[in-house]
Design an enzyme around this catalytic site. Structure first.
Site, PDB file in Angstrom:
ATOM      1  N   TYR A  76      -2.328   4.400   4.997  1.00  0.00           N
ATOM      2  CA  TYR A  76      -3.594   5.142   4.959  1.00  0.00           C
ATOM      3  C   TYR A  76      -4.618   4.587   5.954  1.00  0.00           C
ATOM      4  CZ  TYR A  76      -1.562   7.444   0.989  1.00  0.00           C
ATOM      5  OH  TYR A  76      -0.719   8.174   0.214  1.00  0.00           O
ATOM      6  N   GLY A  77      -4.845   3.263   5.891  1.00  0.00           N
ATOM      7  CA  GLY A  77      -5.841   2.672   6.783  1.00  0.00           C
ATOM      8  C   GLY A  77      -5.473   2.869   8.244  1.00  0.00           C
ATOM      9  N   PHE A 132      -5.290   5.147  -3.338  1.00  0.00           N
ATOM     10  CA  PHE A 132      -5.202   5.539  -1.932  1.00  0.00           C
ATOM     11  C   PHE A 132      -6.359   6.405  -1.440  1.00  0.00           C
ATOM     12  CE2 PHE A 132      -1.958   8.981  -3.140  1.00  0.00           C
ATOM     13  CZ  PHE A 132      -2.701  10.078  -2.712  1.00  0.00           C
ATOM     14  N   MET A 150      -0.872  10.802  -6.624  1.00  0.00           N
ATOM     15  CA  MET A 150      -2.096  11.007  -7.421  1.00  0.00           C
ATOM     16  C   MET A 150      -3.307  10.616  -6.583  1.00  0.00           C
ATOM     17  SD  MET A 150      -1.024   9.669 -11.189  1.00  0.00           S
ATOM     18  CE  MET A 150      -2.478  10.258 -12.031  1.00  0.00           C
ATOM     19  N   GLY A 169       2.728   3.672   2.262  1.00  0.00           N
ATOM     20  CA  GLY A 169       2.862   4.003   0.848  1.00  0.00           C
ATOM     21  C   GLY A 169       2.929   5.487   0.560  1.00  0.00           C
ATOM     22  N   GLU A 192      -2.209   6.871 -16.507  1.00  0.00           N
ATOM     23  CA  GLU A 192      -1.595   8.098 -16.022  1.00  0.00           C
ATOM     24  C   GLU A 192      -0.383   8.401 -16.889  1.00  0.00           C
ATOM     25  OE1 GLU A 192      -0.488   6.833 -11.980  1.00  0.00           O
ATOM     26  OE2 GLU A 192       1.552   7.445 -12.365  1.00  0.00           O
ATOM     27  N   ASN A 201       4.809   7.111  -2.797  1.00  0.00           N
ATOM     28  CA  ASN A 201       3.916   7.081  -3.963  1.00  0.00           C
ATOM     29  C   ASN A 201       3.931   8.396  -4.748  1.00  0.00           C
ATOM     30  OD1 ASN A 201       1.919   8.806  -2.830  1.00  0.00           O
ATOM     31  ND2 ASN A 201       0.896   7.076  -1.849  1.00  0.00           N
ATOM     32  N   ASN A 257      -6.031   4.931  -9.380  1.00  0.00           N
ATOM     33  CA  ASN A 257      -5.053   4.820  -8.292  1.00  0.00           C
ATOM     34  C   ASN A 257      -5.816   4.738  -6.963  1.00  0.00           C
ATOM     35  OD1 ASN A 257      -4.484   6.603 -10.581  1.00  0.00           O
ATOM     36  ND2 ASN A 257      -2.387   6.477  -9.881  1.00  0.00           N
ATOM     37  N   HIS A 272       0.009  -1.163  -6.868  1.00  0.00           N
ATOM     38  CA  HIS A 272      -1.327  -1.018  -6.267  1.00  0.00           C
ATOM     39  C   HIS A 272      -1.887  -2.357  -5.803  1.00  0.00           C
ATOM     40  CE1 HIS A 272      -1.989   2.693  -9.137  1.00  0.00           C
ATOM     41  NE2 HIS A 272      -1.097   2.946  -8.192  1.00  0.00           N
ATOM     42  N   GLY A 332      -5.982  -1.558   2.373  1.00  0.00           N
ATOM     43  CA  GLY A 332      -6.248  -1.953   0.992  1.00  0.00           C
ATOM     44  C   GLY A 332      -6.621  -3.413   0.821  1.00  0.00           C
TER      45      GLY A 332
HETATM   46  P1  FAE Z   1       0.292   0.910   3.200  1.00  0.00           P
HETATM   47  O1  FAE Z   1       0.267   2.340   2.844  1.00  0.00           O
HETATM   48  O2  FAE Z   1       1.091  -0.026   2.366  1.00  0.00           O
HETATM   49  O3  FAE Z   1       0.774   0.816   4.719  1.00  0.00           O
HETATM   50  C1  FAE Z   1       1.014  -0.398   5.368  1.00  0.00           C
HETATM   51  C2  FAE Z   1       2.073  -0.166   6.439  1.00  0.00           C
HETATM   52  O4  FAE Z   1       2.084  -1.297   7.319  1.00  0.00           O
HETATM   53  C3  FAE Z   1       3.487  -0.040   5.886  1.00  0.00           C
HETATM   54  O5  FAE Z   1       4.098   1.109   6.434  1.00  0.00           O
HETATM   55  C4  FAE Z   1       4.176  -1.331   6.334  1.00  0.00           C
HETATM   56  O6  FAE Z   1       5.564  -1.160   6.572  1.00  0.00           O
HETATM   57  C5  FAE Z   1       3.422  -1.662   7.607  1.00  0.00           C
HETATM   58  N1  FAE Z   1       3.404  -3.099   7.930  1.00  0.00           N
HETATM   59  C6  FAE Z   1       3.108  -4.112   7.109  1.00  0.00           C
HETATM   60  N2  FAE Z   1       3.125  -5.322   7.773  1.00  0.00           N
HETATM   61  C7  FAE Z   1       3.471  -4.995   9.069  1.00  0.00           C
HETATM   62  C8  FAE Z   1       3.686  -5.797  10.224  1.00  0.00           C
HETATM   63  N3  FAE Z   1       3.531  -7.140  10.204  1.00  0.00           N
HETATM   64  N4  FAE Z   1       4.041  -5.181  11.373  1.00  0.00           N
HETATM   65  C9  FAE Z   1       4.183  -3.824  11.402  1.00  0.00           C
HETATM   66  N5  FAE Z   1       4.010  -3.028  10.322  1.00  0.00           N
HETATM   67  C10 FAE Z   1       3.642  -3.611   9.167  1.00  0.00           C
HETATM   68  O7  FAE Z   1      -1.184   0.293   3.255  1.00  0.00           O
HETATM   69  N6  FAE Z   1      -1.686   5.147  -5.000  1.00  0.00           N
HETATM   70  C11 FAE Z   1      -2.385   6.219  -5.417  1.00  0.00           C
HETATM   71  O8  FAE Z   1      -3.580   6.339  -5.134  1.00  0.00           O
HETATM   72  N7  FAE Z   1      -1.770   7.214  -6.149  1.00  0.00           N
HETATM   73  C12 FAE Z   1      -0.454   7.135  -6.502  1.00  0.00           C
HETATM   74  O9  FAE Z   1       0.071   8.061  -7.140  1.00  0.00           O
HETATM   75  C13 FAE Z   1       0.286   5.990  -6.094  1.00  0.00           C
HETATM   76  N8  FAE Z   1       1.590   5.841  -6.457  1.00  0.00           N
HETATM   77  C14 FAE Z   1       2.312   4.792  -5.937  1.00  0.00           C
HETATM   78  C15 FAE Z   1       3.679   4.710  -6.204  1.00  0.00           C
HETATM   79  C16 FAE Z   1       4.450   3.717  -5.597  1.00  0.00           C
HETATM   80  C17 FAE Z   1       5.913   3.630  -5.894  1.00  0.00           C
HETATM   81  C18 FAE Z   1       3.839   2.792  -4.697  1.00  0.00           C
HETATM   82  C19 FAE Z   1       4.645   1.736  -4.003  1.00  0.00           C
HETATM   83  C20 FAE Z   1       2.485   2.866  -4.455  1.00  0.00           C
HETATM   84  C21 FAE Z   1       1.713   3.851  -5.062  1.00  0.00           C
HETATM   85  N9  FAE Z   1       0.348   3.964  -4.800  1.00  0.00           N
HETATM   86  C22 FAE Z   1      -0.366   5.023  -5.282  1.00  0.00           C
HETATM   87  C23 FAE Z   1      -0.353   2.968  -3.967  1.00  0.00           C
HETATM   88  C24 FAE Z   1      -0.642   3.459  -2.546  1.00  0.00           C
HETATM   89  O10 FAE Z   1       0.523   4.005  -1.971  1.00  0.00           O
HETATM   90  C25 FAE Z   1      -1.151   2.266  -1.721  1.00  0.00           C
HETATM   91  O11 FAE Z   1      -2.352   1.819  -2.332  1.00  0.00           O
HETATM   92  C26 FAE Z   1      -1.427   2.631  -0.283  1.00  0.00           C
HETATM   93  O12 FAE Z   1      -0.250   3.076   0.356  1.00  0.00           O
HETATM   94  C27 FAE Z   1      -1.985   1.438   0.487  1.00  0.00           C
HETATM   95  O13 FAE Z   1      -2.445   1.896   1.730  1.00  0.00           O
HETATM   96  P2  FAE Z   1      -2.638   0.886   2.929  1.00  0.00           P
HETATM   97  O14 FAE Z   1      -3.159   1.626   4.086  1.00  0.00           O
HETATM   98  O15 FAE Z   1      -3.429  -0.285   2.437  1.00  0.00           O
END
Ligand code: FAE
Length: 536
Positions: A54-55, A517, A155, A148, A392, A152, A515, A477, A505
């Site tokens: 997301y970020g 995101f 939601m 994520g 949820e 995910n 939740n 999360h 995050g």
């Molecule tokens: P994120 O989406 O984790 O993205 C980080 C990216 O950076 C990933 O693609 C990594 O592979 C990549 N990365 C990390 N380190 C490196 C590196 N050194 N070099 C290159 N690439 C790298 O971060 N949240 C909700 O609001 N509603 C939901 O329904 C929900 N359900 C979820 C269900 C599951 C199974 C999971 C795992 C999470 C869920 N979440 C939900 C949480 C949400 O997906 C999570 O808070 C966000 O994806 C975080 O966003 P960021 O941008 O912080």
């Protein structure tokens, strides 16, 4: 969006660039990876963004729209090419090598069924879901283009306005609720389910049972928006579209219907023509070099996770968007090993699990939850004020009647852990302790003890192994580790290094009350608007 649509054309073109280099992977019948367009060794770019969640996606889009070229670097795969079964992602009920990030055995959140363990061996592969294990907790994260959003539950929950100051006290709530939450929700495509359809479709019987039980015990509940294409899900239910949410797909990716970042922010970013994504590239170091620029070291991975090459590139500005854990681990290592010594003492601190705890209840035979269950949750039970829990109503999409009601509770907890560099292992540790989840269990019990008592029901003890009622060893999360206003200024600029930013995050101090995101996206929208206006 038509029921059978997948990626918009423009994003397919960009993501598929260099499909020739994917031959090694596709020859094995595995999803390909667009590596031919990868950033070359020695390249010099204005902006490098680490991670495509997301970020990272918000940052890339808004900078590209302002005419700035952006290089996104993603350690996971592109997830744009079907495997030999014709599908990009496997179903939740039949995990294969695509399911997990470099594991040889699955680690499913619901590990047992009627007491029997259901995890199984799989080949080691750069799969889509990382179950990253620290001493006291397993942290689930998405890996690949979209982060994520690939895995995910979709939601898309905006926190209650009256609770926002507790989440991000240094951020102007009026701005967030008037401008940035609406902007984020619109760009993500967040929408409420049609209540009439929800009220009659077999796929949401489990939700209706959850609502009924909440109401009978006097708990407020609410519909929450999601980022699934509701017209598509209706077509799935009508039998006119290939099933995805109604075929158990979610945890290891949705082949259809889900508005992952690939279809929203990243598609828009690709359409600017200013964004390039290097997949299976992992950032391992960022250090200052002359001219106020930064050298970024990248490892190139193959689909077994082996490092096949190392590159060094330079950038004017580097945005950390590796997610709470990815960003925190990298910054903790770089500070401790003297690569970025001027980062302040807040790096690695303020990490929390958003108070996640899971449980199941066993319903009576006259309260079936349905053999067909949509994987996309639609309602939450709000007992935040009285008991500190927002729960949820979650599916258990196993294809048979289970009489189970599942819940993921997000709870009020002040437990915070820190990341630290461990020189003997060369890894970053997290100080979280499993016993800290007791606060969350107590909060969740404020809802489910009462419902059980009212309904004359009990908790399920057959789902998490060892007769456990609570799955208290995981989080979906992760939040914090480079907290806004502490490790960074009030807009995500890292202290000590002009041109380095945190945009994910990691900025949110451990808990979001719901939740996370939408809050991560809205905060990124707020911060990048300021950074673009003042730092470019
Ligand atoms: P994120 O989406 O984790 O993205 C980080 C990216 O950076 C990933 O693609 C990594 O592979 C990549 N990365 C990390 N380190 C490196 C590196 N050194 N070099 C290159 N690439 C790298 O971060 N949240 C909700 O609001 N509603 C939901 O329904 C929900 N359900 C979820 C269900 C599951 C199974 C999971 C795992 C999470 C869920 N979440 C939900 C949480 C949400 O997906 C999570 O808070 C966000 O994806 C975080 O966003 P960021 O941008 O912080």
């Amino acid at each position: 969006m038509s029921p059978r649509s997948s990626l918009p054309d423009v994003s397919r073109r960009t993501f598929l660039a260099g499909a020739g280099a994917a031959l090694g992977a596709t020859a094995l019948g595995l999803p390909g990876t667009a590596t031919a367009a990868a950033i070359p060794n020695g390249a010099s770019v204005p902006v490098l963004v680490i991670g495509t969640g997301y970020g990272g996606a918000v940052t890339a889009l808004r900078l590209a729209q302002a005419g700035i070229d952006v290089q996104l670097v993603e350690m996971g795969m592109a997830w744009d090419t079907p495997g030999s079964d014709g599908k990009i992602f496997p179903t939740s009920s039949a995990p294969d090598q695509r399911s997990y990030w470099l594991r040889t055995r699955t680690k499913q959140p619901v590990s047992n069924f009627f007491g029997f363990p259901i995890d199984k061996d799989i080949p080691r592969y750069t799969g889509v879901l990382d179950a990253e294990e620290f001493a006291g907790i397993t942290v689930y994260q998405g890996r690949g283009v979209g982060g994520g959003s690939l895995v995910n539950g979709g939601m898309a929950v905006t926190p209650r306005r009256d609770l926002f100051n507790q989440v991000l006290p240094t951020v102007d709530a009026n701005e967030m609720y008037d401008v940035y939450y609406p902007r984020a929700n619109a760009a993500l495509g967040a929408k409420l389910v049609d209540p009439a359809w929800w009220g009659s479709t077999p796929a949401y019987q489990y939700s209706r049972v959850g609502k009924k039980h909440a109401e009978r015990s006097g708990f407020p509940w609410r519909f929450v928006p999601t980022v699934y294409d509701w017209d598509y899900m209706k077509a799935e239910a009508a039998g006119t579209a290939t099933k995805s949410a109604l075929a158990g797909e979610v945890l290891y990716g949705n082949n259809h219907g889900k508005l992952s970042l690939q279809k929203t922010y990243l598609a828009q970013a690709a359409a600017t023509g200013r964004v390039n994504i290097s997949t299976l590239h992992r950032v391992t170091s960022v250090r200052p070099v002359s001219g106020g620029r930064y050298a970024v070291v990248l490892e190139v991975l193959n689909t077994s996770g082996t490092v096949t090459a190392t590159k060094e590139v330079t950038a004017d500005k580097v945005f950390f968007a590796g997610g709470s854990v990815g960003t925190s681990k990298l910054l903790t290592k770089l500070k401790a090993t003297g690569v970025l010594p001027a980062l302040n003492g807040e790096i690695g601190k303020g990490w929390g699990d958003n108070g996640n705890v899971m449980c199941g209840r066993a319903n009576h035979m006259w309260d079936p939850t349905g053999s067909l269950q949509s994987t996309i949750p639609t309602i939450g039970i709000d007992n935040w004020d009285a008991g500190g829990a927002f729960a949820e109503v979650a599916p258990l999409p196993v294809g048979i009647e289970t009489y189970a009601s599942m819940y993921l509770s997000i709870t009020r907890t002040n437990q915070r852990a820190s990341f630290s560099w461990n020189p003997s292992t060369g890894k970053v540790d997290l100080s979280w302790q499993t016993s800290w989840k007791q606060t969350s269990i107590t909060a969740a019990k404020s809802i489910f003890d009462k419902i059980n008592s009212k309904e004359g029901t009990i908790y399920r003890t057959d789902l998490f192994g060892g007769y456990k009622i609570w799955n208290d060893t995981l989080t979906y999360h992760p939040l914090g580790g480079a907290v806004l206003g502490k490790a960074t200024d009030n807009y995500g600029r890292l202290h000590g290094y002009p041109g380095l930013y945190v945009v994910d995050g990691a900025l949110i101090p451990g808990a979001a009350t719901v939740n996370p995101f939408v809050t991560i996206t809205a905060l990124a929208e707020r911060n990048i608007e300021k950074i673009r206006a003042t730092d470019f």
